[in-house]
Design a protein around this motif. Structure first.
Motif, PDB file in Angstrom:
ATOM      1  N   ILE A   1       8.258  -1.143 -14.249  1.00  0.00           N
ATOM      2  CA  ILE A   1       7.264  -1.112 -13.467  1.00  0.00           C
ATOM      3  C   ILE A   1       7.026   0.065 -12.212  1.00  0.00           C
ATOM      4  CG2 ILE A   1       5.981  -2.626 -11.581  1.00  0.00           C
ATOM      5  CD1 ILE A   1       5.421  -3.726 -14.446  1.00  0.00           C
ATOM      6  N   PHE A   2       8.312   0.140 -11.789  1.00  0.00           N
ATOM      7  CA  PHE A   2       8.836   1.178 -10.854  1.00  0.00           C
ATOM      8  C   PHE A   2       9.474   2.181 -10.553  1.00  0.00           C
ATOM      9  CE2 PHE A   2       8.463  -2.999  -8.694  1.00  0.00           C
ATOM     10  CZ  PHE A   2       7.393  -3.231  -7.548  1.00  0.00           C
ATOM     11  N   SER A   3       9.382   2.909 -10.271  1.00  0.00           N
ATOM     12  CA  SER A   3       9.946   4.496 -10.764  1.00  0.00           C
ATOM     13  C   SER A   3      11.708   4.294  -9.276  1.00  0.00           C
ATOM     14  CB  SER A   3       9.246   5.921 -10.453  1.00  0.00           C
ATOM     15  OG  SER A   3      10.258   6.573  -9.822  1.00  0.00           O
ATOM     16  N   MET A   4      12.115   3.324  -9.964  1.00  0.00           N
ATOM     17  CA  MET A   4      13.696   2.999  -8.813  1.00  0.00           C
ATOM     18  C   MET A   4      14.847   4.175  -8.270  1.00  0.00           C
ATOM     19  SD  MET A   4      13.624  -0.739  -9.484  1.00  0.00           S
ATOM     20  CE  MET A   4      15.462  -1.748 -10.110  1.00  0.00           C
ATOM     21  N   PRO A   5      14.405   3.708  -6.399  1.00  0.00           N
ATOM     22  CA  PRO A   5      14.680   4.989  -6.246  1.00  0.00           C
ATOM     23  C   PRO A   5      16.120   4.557  -6.751  1.00  0.00           C
ATOM     24  CG  PRO A   5      13.692   3.104  -4.437  1.00  0.00           C
ATOM     25  CD  PRO A   5      14.108   2.586  -6.017  1.00  0.00           C
ATOM     26  N   SER A   6      17.186   5.698  -6.271  1.00  0.00           N
ATOM     27  CA  SER A   6      18.807   6.228  -6.614  1.00  0.00           C
ATOM     28  C   SER A   6      19.531   5.391  -6.056  1.00  0.00           C
ATOM     29  CB  SER A   6      19.094   7.399  -6.383  1.00  0.00           C
ATOM     30  OG  SER A   6      18.049   8.548  -7.358  1.00  0.00           O
ATOM     31  N   SER A   7      18.481   5.199  -4.878  1.00  0.00           N
ATOM     32  CA  SER A   7      20.145   3.495  -3.699  1.00  0.00           C
ATOM     33  C   SER A   7      20.009   3.021  -4.351  1.00  0.00           C
ATOM     34  CB  SER A   7      19.862   3.929  -2.692  1.00  0.00           C
ATOM     35  OG  SER A   7      17.852   3.701  -2.600  1.00  0.00           O
ATOM     36  N   VAL A   8      18.607   2.460  -5.093  1.00  0.00           N
ATOM     37  CA  VAL A   8      18.630   1.062  -5.543  1.00  0.00           C
ATOM     38  C   VAL A   8      19.523   0.519  -6.569  1.00  0.00           C
ATOM     39  CG1 VAL A   8      17.276  -1.021  -6.599  1.00  0.00           C
ATOM     40  CG2 VAL A   8      16.660   0.161  -4.675  1.00  0.00           C
ATOM     41  N   ILE A   9      19.015   2.172  -8.112  1.00  0.00           N
ATOM     42  CA  ILE A   9      20.057   1.689  -8.541  1.00  0.00           C
ATOM     43  C   ILE A   9      20.739   2.176  -8.713  1.00  0.00           C
ATOM     44  CG2 ILE A   9      20.878   3.537 -11.622  1.00  0.00           C
ATOM     45  CD1 ILE A   9      17.155   4.156 -11.030  1.00  0.00           C
TER      46      ILE A   9
ATOM     47  N   PRO B   1       1.247  -1.306   0.094  1.00  0.00           N
ATOM     48  CA  PRO B   1      -0.447  -0.333   0.438  1.00  0.00           C
ATOM     49  C   PRO B   1       0.937   1.276   0.010  1.00  0.00           C
ATOM     50  CG  PRO B   1      -0.362  -1.569   1.855  1.00  0.00           C
ATOM     51  CD  PRO B   1       0.486  -2.073   1.411  1.00  0.00           C
ATOM     52  N   HIS B   2       2.164   1.121   0.347  1.00  0.00           N
ATOM     53  CA  HIS B   2       3.192   2.565   0.595  1.00  0.00           C
ATOM     54  C   HIS B   2       4.255   2.389   0.004  1.00  0.00           C
ATOM     55  CE1 HIS B   2       1.344   2.355   4.164  1.00  0.00           C
ATOM     56  NE2 HIS B   2       1.035   1.888   5.000  1.00  0.00           N
ATOM     57  N   ARG B   3       4.517   3.603  -0.810  1.00  0.00           N
ATOM     58  CA  ARG B   3       6.153   3.208  -1.359  1.00  0.00           C
ATOM     59  C   ARG B   3       6.822   2.583  -1.138  1.00  0.00           C
ATOM     60  NH1 ARG B   3       7.786   7.095  -5.479  1.00  0.00           N
ATOM     61  NH2 ARG B   3      10.382   6.797  -5.932  1.00  0.00           N
ATOM     62  N   LEU B   4       7.722   1.797  -1.769  1.00  0.00           N
ATOM     63  CA  LEU B   4       8.133   0.258  -1.555  1.00  0.00           C
ATOM     64  C   LEU B   4       9.727   0.925  -1.251  1.00  0.00           C
ATOM     65  CD1 LEU B   4       7.992  -2.368  -4.761  1.00  0.00           C
ATOM     66  CD2 LEU B   4       7.181  -2.271  -1.625  1.00  0.00           C
ATOM     67  N   LEU B   5       9.985   0.160   0.486  1.00  0.00           N
ATOM     68  CA  LEU B   5      11.155   1.417   0.626  1.00  0.00           C
ATOM     69  C   LEU B   5      12.440   0.577   0.043  1.00  0.00           C
ATOM     70  CD1 LEU B   5      10.727   0.543   4.545  1.00  0.00           C
ATOM     71  CD2 LEU B   5      10.291   3.234   2.974  1.00  0.00           C
ATOM     72  N   ALA B   6      13.683   1.069  -0.418  1.00  0.00           N
ATOM     73  CA  ALA B   6      14.672   0.421  -0.781  1.00  0.00           C
ATOM     74  C   ALA B   6      15.417  -1.027  -0.307  1.00  0.00           C
ATOM     75  CB  ALA B   6      15.822   1.650  -0.879  1.00  0.00           C
ATOM     76  N   SER B   7      14.969  -1.131   1.218  1.00  0.00           N
ATOM     77  CA  SER B   7      15.531  -2.490   2.053  1.00  0.00           C
ATOM     78  C   SER B   7      14.389  -3.790   0.910  1.00  0.00           C
ATOM     79  CB  SER B   7      15.160  -2.080   2.991  1.00  0.00           C
ATOM     80  OG  SER B   7      13.986  -2.045   3.482  1.00  0.00           O
ATOM     81  N   GLN B   8      13.496  -3.408   0.351  1.00  0.00           N
ATOM     82  CA  GLN B   8      12.242  -4.458  -0.162  1.00  0.00           C
ATOM     83  C   GLN B   8      12.638  -4.354  -1.793  1.00  0.00           C
ATOM     84  OE1 GLN B   8       8.860  -1.865   0.744  1.00  0.00           O
ATOM     85  NE2 GLN B   8       8.394  -3.286   2.565  1.00  0.00           N
ATOM     86  N   PHE B   9      13.730  -3.766  -1.909  1.00  0.00           N
ATOM     87  CA  PHE B   9      13.645  -4.379  -3.467  1.00  0.00           C
ATOM     88  C   PHE B   9      15.226  -5.483  -3.643  1.00  0.00           C
ATOM     89  CE2 PHE B   9      12.173  -0.511  -4.709  1.00  0.00           C
ATOM     90  CZ  PHE B   9      11.843  -0.646  -5.599  1.00  0.00           C
ATOM     91  N   SER B  10      15.444  -5.880  -2.015  1.00  0.00           N
ATOM     92  CA  SER B  10      16.721  -6.736  -1.745  1.00  0.00           C
ATOM     93  C   SER B  10      15.945  -8.004  -2.798  1.00  0.00           C
ATOM     94  CB  SER B  10      16.510  -6.869  -0.078  1.00  0.00           C
ATOM     95  OG  SER B  10      15.325  -7.192   0.072  1.00  0.00           O
TER      96      SER B  10
END
Length: 574
Positions: free
Chosen positions: A268-276, A218-227
């Motif tokens: 699908i997602f607007s990927m966080p810069s930290s994940v990229i 329901p919320h914006r995915l945290l960077a940790s949830q791209f693990s």
């Protein structure tokens, strides 16, 4: 709504719509709603053949066609493998074969039957649609056997669609795996939750949950949830470690395999810069060192590697620009109002007859909608007006390349075109030779003059007379000059080649005939052999005679030549 294997429908439509519908699940005062994630027991293997035959007839397929399809389905047989040896066989009794290109289509027909059952049940007076689903009558989303059921969070609505699940299972053989199925509640009291869980036998799920391979919340995915994505990349790299891959081999794995794992998430997602940045780190470390942890071996900046080859790079994707190119394609589809359930939903609930280009994002909007609006604002700022922005997107849509390619070229960093790309990336050359020549042209090979801070002997190991640098090593070194002299005489090249730049200039002006291409092949091959011999003398303490290296040149030259041209008499060498 079935979106699998159908023209004009994409997996991302389902994911985007689910992300929108999940927005209020984390709020305490939300209206009651529930979502059921259904898992079928061995879905493809459980389809009953008699049901499939009747279904094909029901959809109006000709008898002859039904007979041919059922012959393909009903003639399956299986063998048992014991210690790698197959023993006997026995006939199948149900299911469609996974991996068979025909199988998805009969299975889609089965799910279409289920879809029609649910649509009919949704007209029941006891059923109430999930919030924001009533207008488009959405009671389920399906992609092959990945099914989500949606309803208001009351016992009657859930019971109505759950009964259809049971009936469908009894009719088709596709029964529910209750242990792997889950239900998600929003705005539903604890007592009612217990009753619904008891009625269905499902467990209550928690966010984020995985749907079509990606986590949803329901919320914006945290960077940790791209693990999960990062772990998948690291596991792939670990499986390749110790295989003694060349730079060129690792480049192909980075360019195709690692990028392929990331591309769907980018769309699908607007990927966080930290994940990229973490993804880039894994790809960069593997390319230069062969593992995902060593970060001190890069010979060239990653920004340079993401340039096209004609601009001096390696043609890798800039992930941030690629992410934007996928999002701007969604923007264009919304502008065109394409026939997609998610696009229709956006027009009804977000735009509400307003102009897309004048819209702003609300704080309660979904992350994907906020990202699209931000990208729209960037285009308006770059182009100056709505008309210019639309004209730019129309130009991309009508271009020779597809839309996302042209959008990517717009957002990526661009560099000046180089005049050596055709020679360095000659298609007939072996990839490992191309790569070393590319590093040599950029002056990025680790020659001794670049390692002075290690306080090592900087004399050239080939001639033993002058400090080793990339300009000395490949042409002015007396040993290399002797090798070049033999190769030039053999190839009947009369032009003086005192530097790598002059050699490339002389070969770049020629066309793509056989002789010109083989001369370009010879340049990358010779540079590679010189670099290989230099490394063997330093690290292995082994010297190869000039005659043996010249013989190796002949062998590799003819390997390439015979691969592309069978008649070796037409080449004027020797």
């Amino acid at each position: 709504m079935q979106n699998a294997f159908l023209g004009g429908r994409m997996m991302s439509d389902n994911i985007n719509l689910v992300q929108e519908l999940l927005r209020h699940y984390g709020r305490k005062r939300a209206s009651p709603r529930c979502l059921m994630k259904v898992d079928f027991k061995k879905a493809f293997d459980s389809v009953q053949w008699h049901f499939l035959r009747q279904l094909l007839h029901m959809f109006g397929f000709p008898d002859r066609f039904v007979h041919l399809i059922m012959k393909c389905v009903e003639t399956t047989s299986f063998s048992v493998a014991v210690n790698g040896t197959l023993y006997g066989f026995f006939p199948g009794k149900s299911g469609v074969r996974q991996g068979d290109p025909l199988s998805p289509y009969p299975f889609i027909l089965c799910m279409e039957y289920f879809s029609r059952m649910l649509k009919l049940a949704s007209r029941n007076d006891d059923f109430h649609f999930h919030p924001k689903c009533n207008v488009h009558e959405i009671c389920h989303l399906a992609f092959a056997d990945d099914v989500l059921l949606l309803s208001r969070g009351d016992r009657h609505s859930v019971s109505t669609i759950f009964k259809q699940l049971i009936i469908f299972g009894q009719t088709s053989g596709l029964t529910i795996n209750a242990e792997k199925s889950s239900i998600y509640f929003g705005g539903v009291g604890d007592n009612l939750k217990r009753l619904i869980l008891h009625d269905t036998g499902f467990r209550e799920g928690s966010f984020p949950f995985k749907y079509l391979g990606v986590p949803l919340s329901p919320h914006r995915l945290l960077a940790s949830q791209f693990s999960p994505l990062l772990q998948k990349l690291e596991l792939a790299v670990q499986s390749w470690m110790g295989k003694h891959l060349t730079y060129a081999g690792r480049l192909e794995l980075v360019r195709i395999v690692l990028y392929g794992m990331v591309q769907f998430w980018l769309s699908i997602f607007s990927m966080p810069s930290s994940v990229i940045n973490q993804i880039i780190c894994i790809r960069r470390n593997f390319l230069w060192s062969g593992n995902h942890t060593n970060s001190n071996s890069a010979l060239e900046a990653w920004k340079q590697l993401c340039l096209p080859k004609k601009e001096g790079g390696l043609g890798l994707f800039d992930l941030k620009a690629r992410n934007k190119s996928f999002l701007v394609e969604q923007l264009w589809n919304i502008h065109l109002k394409t026939n997609s359930i998610w696009i229709q939903w956006v027009h009804h609930f977000y735009l509400q007859q307003n102009i897309l280009w004048a819209m702003t994002a609300h704080h309660s909007s979904s992350p994907i909608w906020k990202s699209i609006i931000m990208l729209k604002d960037q285009l308006l700022e770059d182009c100056g007006s709505q008309e210019e922005a639309v004209a730019l997107l129309q130009q991309w849509n009508r271009g020779d390349d597809n839309f996302s390619v042209q959008a990517y070229n717009y957002f990526r960093f661009s560099g000046p075109q180089v005049n050596w790309a055709r020679v360095v990336w000659e298609k007939w050359s072996m990839p490992r030779h191309n790569f070393i020549l590319w590093l040599a042209v950029l002056g990025k090979l680790r020659t001794k003059d670049r390692l002075k801070f290690f306080q090592i002997d900087t004399l050239c190991v080939l001639c033993g007379q002058t400090e080793e640098s990339y300009s000395h090593l490949f042409f002015t070194c007396s040993w290399s000059a002797c090798l070049w002299l033999q190769i030039k005489l053999w190839l009947r090249i009369n032009r003086r080649m005192m530097t790598l730049t002059s050699a490339i200039r002389g070969l770049n002006s020629r066309g793509n005939n056989l002789e010109a291409r083989m001369r370009r092949v010879s340049l990358s091959l010779t540079v590679y052999l010189i670099w290989e011999e230099r490394n063997k003398r330093i690290f292995d303490r082994k010297n190869t005679s000039m005659g043996n290296i010249f013989r190796k040149f002949h062998i590799m030259f003819y390997i390439v030549f015979h691969f592309y041209e069978k008649d070796h008499h037409i080449l004027n060498v020797g």
